[in-house]
Design an enzyme around this catalytic site. Sequence first.
Site, PDB file in Angstrom:
ATOM      1  N   GLY A  46       7.555  -6.014 -11.975  1.00  0.00           N
ATOM      2  CA  GLY A  46       7.917  -5.723 -10.596  1.00  0.00           C
ATOM      3  C   GLY A  46       6.743  -6.031  -9.688  1.00  0.00           C
ATOM      4  CD  GLN A  51       2.057  -4.486  -6.447  1.00  0.00           C
ATOM      5  OE1 GLN A  51       3.260  -4.616  -6.592  1.00  0.00           O
ATOM      6  NE2 GLN A  51       1.241  -4.355  -7.474  1.00  0.00           N
ATOM      7  CB  CYS A  91      -0.009  -0.642 -10.903  1.00  0.00           C
ATOM      8  SG  CYS A  91       0.158  -1.305  -9.241  1.00  0.00           S
ATOM      9  CG  LEU A  92       1.338  -6.762 -11.762  1.00  0.00           C
ATOM     10  CD1 LEU A  92       2.233  -7.811 -11.131  1.00  0.00           C
ATOM     11  CD2 LEU A  92       0.754  -7.270 -13.068  1.00  0.00           C
ATOM     12  CG  HIS A 133       5.280   1.475  -9.777  1.00  0.00           C
ATOM     13  ND1 HIS A 133       4.288   1.985 -10.588  1.00  0.00           N
ATOM     14  CD2 HIS A 133       4.740   0.372  -9.182  1.00  0.00           C
ATOM     15  CE1 HIS A 133       3.194   1.241 -10.455  1.00  0.00           C
ATOM     16  NE2 HIS A 133       3.445   0.246  -9.619  1.00  0.00           N
ATOM     17  CD  GLU A 134       6.965  -2.662  -8.134  1.00  0.00           C
ATOM     18  OE1 GLU A 134       6.123  -2.858  -7.250  1.00  0.00           O
ATOM     19  OE2 GLU A 134       6.691  -2.759  -9.355  1.00  0.00           O
ATOM     20  CG  HIS A 137       3.204  -0.879  -4.738  1.00  0.00           C
ATOM     21  ND1 HIS A 137       1.834  -0.738  -4.746  1.00  0.00           N
ATOM     22  CD2 HIS A 137       3.562  -1.115  -6.022  1.00  0.00           C
ATOM     23  CE1 HIS A 137       1.388  -0.884  -5.993  1.00  0.00           C
ATOM     24  NE2 HIS A 137       2.420  -1.111  -6.790  1.00  0.00           N
TER      25      HIS A 137
HETATM   26 NI    NI Z   1       2.396  -1.409  -8.864  1.00  0.00          NI
END
Ligand code: NI
Length: 179
Positions: A46, A51, A91-92, A133-134, A137
């Site tokens: 995701g 991000q 998380c990226l 989660h997204e 963000h």
């Molecule tokens: Ni993330």
Amino acid sequence: MARLQILEYPDPRLRTRAKPVEVFDAALSRQVEDMFETMYAAPGIGLAATQVDYHKRLIVMDVSEDKRQPQVFINPEILTAEGTGTGEEGCLSVPGIFDEVKRAARIRARAQDATGKVFETDLDGLAAVCLQHEMDHLEGKLFVDYLSDLKRERIRKKLDKDRKERASKAATASAARAY
Ligand code: NI
């Protein structure tokens, strides 16, 4: 398509609250494509627009095993949430860190697709966790915010150290090529 740079914690731009998408045009479609390319290359399941320093309410996801089920959520809302589950999240934007976060187990969400069409969907398991989660963000929130101050400080220091190591390795590599 182009790969985008993923911001890393504690970059202050990750704290930006995203604005609604109002125009569904070719530029938005390109942004969606670039985000999918970036997410698959990372690799991740995701990616929220925040991000990649694009502060609109746009999320791409693919939680399938074969990575052939891309899902786009634009201006997402959670209509209902049921149950709770705790799973290990990563998380990226916080590379290499995984920890337990409590989330709703099942959600019903409403969003728009890349053409602006409204849809509703029921999600559970990994898809439910990922969308929550997204969506965090888009509010400028990261999964590490759910952890203790002490843990978060340790994570910040570790990422800082990792970045310095990467930078010095890169410097050594370029010095080796410089004749
Ligand atoms: Ni993330």
